[in-house]
Design a protein around this motif. Structure first.
Motif, PDB file in Angstrom:
ATOM      1  N   LYS A 140       0.763  -1.213  -0.080  1.00  0.00           N
ATOM      2  CA  LYS A 140      -0.124   0.127  -0.058  1.00  0.00           C
ATOM      3  C   LYS A 140       0.881   1.278   0.003  1.00  0.00           C
ATOM      4  O   LYS A 140       0.556   2.147  -0.837  1.00  0.00           O
ATOM      5  N   GLU A 141       1.895   1.482   0.806  1.00  0.00           N
ATOM      6  CA  GLU A 141       2.815   2.134   0.983  1.00  0.00           C
ATOM      7  C   GLU A 141       3.530   2.839  -0.484  1.00  0.00           C
ATOM      8  O   GLU A 141       3.631   3.561  -1.045  1.00  0.00           O
ATOM      9  N   GLU A 142       3.897   1.648  -1.357  1.00  0.00           N
ATOM     10  CA  GLU A 142       4.364   1.643  -2.439  1.00  0.00           C
ATOM     11  C   GLU A 142       3.416   2.271  -3.503  1.00  0.00           C
ATOM     12  O   GLU A 142       3.786   2.908  -4.533  1.00  0.00           O
ATOM     13  N   VAL A 143       2.125   1.747  -3.358  1.00  0.00           N
ATOM     14  CA  VAL A 143       1.129   2.326  -4.101  1.00  0.00           C
ATOM     15  C   VAL A 143       1.058   3.738  -4.145  1.00  0.00           C
ATOM     16  O   VAL A 143       0.769   4.589  -5.311  1.00  0.00           O
ATOM     17  N   LYS A 144       1.131   4.184  -2.736  1.00  0.00           N
ATOM     18  CA  LYS A 144       0.936   5.632  -2.645  1.00  0.00           C
ATOM     19  C   LYS A 144       2.045   6.523  -3.281  1.00  0.00           C
ATOM     20  O   LYS A 144       2.079   7.455  -3.774  1.00  0.00           O
ATOM     21  N   ARG A 145       3.271   5.779  -2.964  1.00  0.00           N
ATOM     22  CA  ARG A 145       4.655   6.433  -3.469  1.00  0.00           C
ATOM     23  C   ARG A 145       4.571   6.774  -4.948  1.00  0.00           C
ATOM     24  O   ARG A 145       4.911   7.650  -5.426  1.00  0.00           O
ATOM     25  N   GLN A 146       4.141   5.667  -5.615  1.00  0.00           N
ATOM     26  CA  GLN A 146       4.083   5.900  -7.015  1.00  0.00           C
ATOM     27  C   GLN A 146       2.879   6.313  -7.648  1.00  0.00           C
ATOM     28  O   GLN A 146       2.638   6.432  -8.879  1.00  0.00           O
ATOM     29  N   GLY A 147       2.088   6.972  -6.948  1.00  0.00           N
ATOM     30  CA  GLY A 147       0.513   7.775  -7.444  1.00  0.00           C
ATOM     31  C   GLY A 147      -0.589   7.128  -7.439  1.00  0.00           C
ATOM     32  O   GLY A 147      -1.447   7.554  -7.966  1.00  0.00           O
ATOM     33  N   GLY A 148      -0.709   6.030  -6.379  1.00  0.00           N
ATOM     34  CA  GLY A 148      -1.966   5.746  -6.283  1.00  0.00           C
ATOM     35  C   GLY A 148      -2.464   6.468  -5.052  1.00  0.00           C
ATOM     36  O   GLY A 148      -2.081   6.851  -4.050  1.00  0.00           O
ATOM     37  N   TYR A 149      -4.239   6.624  -5.275  1.00  0.00           N
ATOM     38  CA  TYR A 149      -4.731   7.348  -4.146  1.00  0.00           C
ATOM     39  C   TYR A 149      -5.777   6.404  -3.767  1.00  0.00           C
ATOM     40  O   TYR A 149      -6.663   5.903  -4.352  1.00  0.00           O
ATOM     41  N   PHE A 150      -5.919   6.005  -2.567  1.00  0.00           N
ATOM     42  CA  PHE A 150      -6.995   5.172  -1.713  1.00  0.00           C
ATOM     43  C   PHE A 150      -8.293   5.913  -1.727  1.00  0.00           C
ATOM     44  O   PHE A 150      -8.306   7.106  -0.708  1.00  0.00           O
ATOM     45  N   LEU A 151      -9.405   5.419  -2.129  1.00  0.00           N
ATOM     46  CA  LEU A 151     -10.712   6.228  -1.975  1.00  0.00           C
ATOM     47  C   LEU A 151     -11.215   5.772  -0.679  1.00  0.00           C
ATOM     48  O   LEU A 151     -11.392   4.527  -0.387  1.00  0.00           O
ATOM     49  N   VAL A 152     -11.883   6.700  -0.043  1.00  0.00           N
ATOM     50  CA  VAL A 152     -12.512   6.294   1.377  1.00  0.00           C
ATOM     51  C   VAL A 152     -13.713   7.120   1.399  1.00  0.00           C
ATOM     52  O   VAL A 152     -13.929   8.005   0.861  1.00  0.00           O
ATOM     53  N   GLY A 153     -14.930   6.712   2.282  1.00  0.00           N
ATOM     54  CA  GLY A 153     -15.790   7.740   2.652  1.00  0.00           C
ATOM     55  C   GLY A 153     -16.726   8.258   1.537  1.00  0.00           C
ATOM     56  O   GLY A 153     -16.902   7.412   0.598  1.00  0.00           O
ATOM     57  N   GLU A 154     -16.972   9.391   1.533  1.00  0.00           N
ATOM     58  CA  GLU A 154     -17.828  10.093   0.612  1.00  0.00           C
ATOM     59  C   GLU A 154     -17.000  10.107  -0.828  1.00  0.00           C
ATOM     60  O   GLU A 154     -17.912  10.086  -1.717  1.00  0.00           O
ATOM     61  N   GLN A 155     -15.884  10.115  -0.844  1.00  0.00           N
ATOM     62  CA  GLN A 155     -15.089  10.350  -2.121  1.00  0.00           C
ATOM     63  C   GLN A 155     -15.349   8.854  -2.939  1.00  0.00           C
ATOM     64  O   GLN A 155     -15.519   9.014  -3.806  1.00  0.00           O
ATOM     65  N   LEU A 156     -15.384   7.780  -1.938  1.00  0.00           N
ATOM     66  CA  LEU A 156     -15.451   6.552  -2.535  1.00  0.00           C
ATOM     67  C   LEU A 156     -16.877   6.338  -3.194  1.00  0.00           C
ATOM     68  O   LEU A 156     -17.273   5.789  -4.288  1.00  0.00           O
ATOM     69  N   ALA A 157     -17.704   6.715  -2.360  1.00  0.00           N
ATOM     70  CA  ALA A 157     -19.322   6.819  -2.684  1.00  0.00           C
ATOM     71  C   ALA A 157     -19.383   7.333  -3.956  1.00  0.00           C
ATOM     72  O   ALA A 157     -20.107   7.167  -4.983  1.00  0.00           O
ATOM     73  N   LYS A 158     -19.026   8.611  -3.935  1.00  0.00           N
ATOM     74  CA  LYS A 158     -19.106   9.450  -5.288  1.00  0.00           C
ATOM     75  C   LYS A 158     -18.575   8.649  -6.484  1.00  0.00           C
ATOM     76  O   LYS A 158     -19.001   9.053  -7.737  1.00  0.00           O
ATOM     77  N   VAL A 159     -17.367   8.401  -6.463  1.00  0.00           N
ATOM     78  CA  VAL A 159     -16.671   7.578  -7.628  1.00  0.00           C
ATOM     79  C   VAL A 159     -17.645   6.335  -7.967  1.00  0.00           C
ATOM     80  O   VAL A 159     -17.904   6.017  -9.162  1.00  0.00           O
ATOM     81  N   ILE A 160     -17.853   5.421  -7.079  1.00  0.00           N
ATOM     82  CA  ILE A 160     -18.886   4.296  -7.257  1.00  0.00           C
ATOM     83  C   ILE A 160     -20.381   4.708  -8.192  1.00  0.00           C
ATOM     84  O   ILE A 160     -20.440   4.013  -9.032  1.00  0.00           O
ATOM     85  N   ALA A 161     -20.547   6.037  -7.830  1.00  0.00           N
ATOM     86  CA  ALA A 161     -21.873   6.418  -8.121  1.00  0.00           C
ATOM     87  C   ALA A 161     -21.681   6.751  -9.494  1.00  0.00           C
ATOM     88  O   ALA A 161     -22.811   6.722 -10.600  1.00  0.00           O
ATOM     89  N   VAL A 162     -20.522   6.910 -10.234  1.00  0.00           N
ATOM     90  CA  VAL A 162     -20.223   7.336 -11.717  1.00  0.00           C
ATOM     91  C   VAL A 162     -19.899   6.096 -12.416  1.00  0.00           C
ATOM     92  O   VAL A 162     -19.545   6.312 -13.612  1.00  0.00           O
ATOM     93  N   MET A 163     -19.531   5.150 -11.863  1.00  0.00           N
ATOM     94  CA  MET A 163     -18.734   3.902 -12.248  1.00  0.00           C
ATOM     95  C   MET A 163     -19.448   3.314 -13.463  1.00  0.00           C
ATOM     96  O   MET A 163     -19.013   2.642 -14.423  1.00  0.00           O
ATOM     97  N   GLU A 164     -20.919   3.163 -13.034  1.00  0.00           N
ATOM     98  CA  GLU A 164     -21.548   2.190 -14.007  1.00  0.00           C
ATOM     99  C   GLU A 164     -22.990   2.855 -14.441  1.00  0.00           C
ATOM    100  O   GLU A 164     -23.309   3.810 -13.836  1.00  0.00           O
ATOM    101  N   THR A 165     -23.535   2.221 -15.305  1.00  0.00           N
ATOM    102  CA  THR A 165     -24.778   2.856 -15.904  1.00  0.00           C
ATOM    103  C   THR A 165     -25.880   1.846 -15.118  1.00  0.00           C
ATOM    104  O   THR A 165     -25.534   1.278 -14.121  1.00  0.00           O
ATOM    105  N   ALA A 166     -27.174   2.409 -15.431  1.00  0.00           N
ATOM    106  CA  ALA A 166     -28.180   1.911 -14.649  1.00  0.00           C
ATOM    107  C   ALA A 166     -28.426   0.275 -14.647  1.00  0.00           C
ATOM    108  O   ALA A 166     -29.025  -0.060 -13.667  1.00  0.00           O
ATOM    109  N   THR A 167     -28.131  -0.337 -16.032  1.00  0.00           N
ATOM    110  CA  THR A 167     -28.035  -1.755 -16.173  1.00  0.00           C
ATOM    111  C   THR A 167     -26.958  -2.322 -15.553  1.00  0.00           C
ATOM    112  O   THR A 167     -26.904  -3.597 -15.725  1.00  0.00           O
TER     113      THR A 167
END
Length: 482
Positions: A268-295
Motif C-alpha cells: 500500500k505504501e508503494e502504491v501511494k509512493r508511485q501515484g496511487g490514491y485510496f478512496l474512502v468515505g464520501e469520495q469512494l461513494a461518489k466515484v462508485i456512483a459514476v462507475m456504471e450505468t443503470a443496467t
C-alpha cells in the motif's frame, strides 16, 4: 438522409460491399505467397509512419485514452505484427512431412467480417487488415459509431497502399453508415465466411449467435497477485505502467491488486509512493456512483479517462500527482463495481492471508467477468508460480510483467495481437493470440503407407488352408519315396 431509412441504407451498403469483396477475394485467392507478402509489407509501410496521426485522431474522436499510447499501439499493430508474421507460409504448400508423407496446403477462409471497438479503433483495424490479407482473405469492417472517422481514415490508408501494391480493388471495405441492422446483415450474410469480433460481451455474443463461424474475445477482469517474495517496488511499477497505458483501455489491463497480509502495508505504501490514491468515505461513494450505468455496465463517460478526469466527473478533489484511484475491497460480485472490469484508471485492492487464499480469490474475480482471459503474478517463488498457473482458468498467465504489454506480446514473446482468445471457458473458439493461421483452412494431402500393404499380405496369408497344404506335401513325399 431520412433517419427512418438509415437502417435500410446501411443494409444495402453491406450487401454491395460483400458482393465486391467476394469478387476481389476470388481473384486474390490466386495470388502467390510472394505477391501477398509484398502487399502486406506495403500496408505496414503505409501505416507505421501514420501511427501518431491516427493515434491523435482516435483520441480526439472518442475521448478515450492517450494519443501517445495509441501511437505505440498503432506501431505495434503495424511493425511488430508484420515482423511476427512476415515469414509465415499461409497460402499453397505451407508444410510437408516427407517421413509421414503428409502435405499441408493453406487456403483462405474467404471474406472476414471485422467488428471494431471504440477503445482501440485504429490499432485494431491495422492489425486485422494485416493478418486478414496475409492469409489471402478480404475484410469488411463494422466500426463502432463513436470511432467512425478514425476507422475510415485508417482503412483508407491501408486500402490505398494495398491497391498500389497490386491488390484487387474491393478487397478492403468499411461500413460508412454503421447501424445495428447493417452489422447484423454483415454477420449473417451467406457470403461472409468468418467473423473476427473484438469488443464488448454483447457484440461477441451476437457474433457467435449469427450462424457464421466466429472468433471473438470476451471481457478481461485481470487480477494481479503480488506474492510475498515479489520485488514490491517493481511489481507496482509494472502494474501502474500497464494500467496507465492508454488509460487502461486494453482489456488485458489489471483490474485488481491481490496481496498477502504479511506485505500488505508495504504494498500500500508503494502504491501511494508511485501515484496511487485510496478512496474512502464520501469520495469512494461518489466515484462508485459514476462507475456504471443503470443496467450495471461500464459508464462510457469514465472509460479511458485519467484519474483526474474521473475525479472531476465524480466531483471530488484528489492530489495532482494521482495516477490511479483505488478502493480497498473485500467483496466480489455483479453488484460490486470495483470487483469488475474497469477500462480506466481504477483498481480494486484485496488483502488475503496466503497464496492459497489468493488463488481462490483470483478465481472468483475471473469468474466475475474474466474467465479465460489473463492473470498476472509477481513472485520469485517458482513453485508457487507453477502451482498458481496450473489452477487458473486463463489463456495468458503472465509472470513479473505488465499485463497490458505482456498479453499483447510487447513485453513477452507471445504473438503480437489485439484479439486475445479466451478459450472455451471464456466463450471463445480459441485461447490463442489470434493471427493469420487462425484465418486459413488447412487441406491435408496424405499418401497411403506401407503398413496397409503389409496388412493386406497378412490377410491373404491368413486365408490359406494350412491343412490342405500339409496334405499336399505329405502326398508328394509319399510319391517320391515310392
Amino acid at each position: 438522409m431520412n433517419l427512418l431509412d438509415k437502417d435500410l441504407v446501411s443494409i444495402q451498403e453491406v450487401r454491395n460491399m460483400v458482393a465486391k469483396a467476394n469478387k476481389a477475394q476470388q481473384e486474390f485467392a490466386k495470388f502467390s505467397q510472394e505477391s501477398i507478402d509484398q502487399i502486406v509489407y506495403a500496408m505496414k509501410e503505409a501505416a507505421y509512419p501514420q501511427a501518431e496521426f491516427l493515434g491523435q485522431l482516435a483520441s480526439e474522436e472518442t475521448g478515450f485514452g492517450k494519443w501517445q499510447d495509441k501511437k505505440i499501439k498503432n506501431e505495434i499493430a503495424s511493425k511488430a505484427v508484420y515482423d511476427h508474421i512476415k515469414e509465415m507460409k499461409t497460402i499453397g504448400i505451407i508444410h510437408e512431412d516427407q517421413e509421414k508423407r503428409i502435405v499441408e496446403i493453406g487456403t483462405p477462409v474467404g471474406i472476414i467480417a471485422a467488428l471494431i471497438p471504440s477503445t482501440n479503433p485504429t490499432s485494431t483495424v491495422i492489425y486485422k487488415t494485416l493478418i486478414a490479407l496475409k492469409s489471402g482473405n478480404a475484410i469488411i469492417f463494422s466500426p463502432h459509431p463513436n470511432a467512425l472517422k478514425s476507422i475510415l481514415k485508417t482503412v483508407e490508408i491501408l486500402n490505398k497502399a494495398a491497391v498500389e501494391a497490386g491488390a484487387p480493388e474491393g478487397l478492403i471495405h468499411c461500413m460508412t453508415i454503421p447501424t445495428l441492422e447493417g452489422t447484423n446483415e454483415l454477420m449473417k450474410r451467406k457470403d461472409v465466411d468468418l467473423i473476427l469480433a473484438t469488443g464488448g460481451s454483447g457484440m461477441v455474443k451476437a457474433a457467435y449467435s449469427s450462424g457464421t463461424p466466429a472468433l471473438g474475445v470476451g471481457p478481461g477482469n485481470v487480477p494481479a497477485f503480488i506474492e510475498r517474495s515479489a520485488n514490491v517496488h517493481e511489481a507496482i511499477e509494472k502494474i501502474f505502467s500497464s494500467k496507465t497505458f492508454d488509460h487502461g483501455t486494453v482489456c488485458a489491463s489489471e483490474q485488481a491488486i491481490v496481496t498477502e497480509a504479511c506485505i500488505a502495508e508495504k504494498v500500500k505504501e508503494e502504491v501511494k509512493r508511485q501515484g496511487g490514491y485510496f478512496l474512502v468515505g464520501e469520495q469512494l461513494a461518489k466515484v462508485i456512483a459514476v462507475m456504471e450505468t443503470a443496467t450495471g455496465g461500464m459508464n462510457p463517460k469514465i472509460v479511458g479517462r485519467s484519474a483526474q478526469d474521473i475525479a472531476k466527473i465524480a466531483g471530488i478533489e484528489i492530489p495532482k500527482e494521482t495516477k490511479i484511484l483505488l478502493c480497498e475491497e473485500k467483496r466480489v460480485g455483479k453488484h460490486i463495481p470495483f470487483s469488475k472490469e474497469k477500462l480506466t484508471a481504477l483498481l480494486a485492492f484485496y488483502t488475503v492471508e496466503d497464496w492459497q487464499e489468493a488463488c481462490e480469490l483470483c478465481y472468483c474475480l475471473l469468474e466475475n467477468g474474466g474467465l479465460g482471459h489473463t492473470l498476472v503474478i509477481h513472485s520469485q517463488d517458482e513453485t508457487i508460480i507453477r502451482e498458481f498457473a496450473l489452477k487458473k482458468p486463463v489463456s495468458r498467465f503472465l509472470v513479473n510483467t505488465p499485463s497490458t504489454q505482456g498479453a499483447i506480446g510487447l513485453s513477452t514473446n507471445l504473438a503480437p495481437s489485439f484479439t486475445l482468445g479466451c478459450g472455451a471457458i471464456g466463450g471463445s473458439a480459441t485461447s490463442d493470440n489470434v493471427g493469420p493461421m487462425h484465418l486459413i483452412n488447412i487441406r491435408r494431402m496424405a499418401y497411403g503407407i506401407e503398413a496397409c500393404k503389409e496388412t493386406k499380405e497378412t490377410e491373404e496369408l491368413s486365408n490359406i488352408d494350412i491343412e490342405a497344404i500339409a496334405q499336399l506335401v505329405i502326398q508328394s513325399l509319399k510319391q517320391k519315396n515310392n
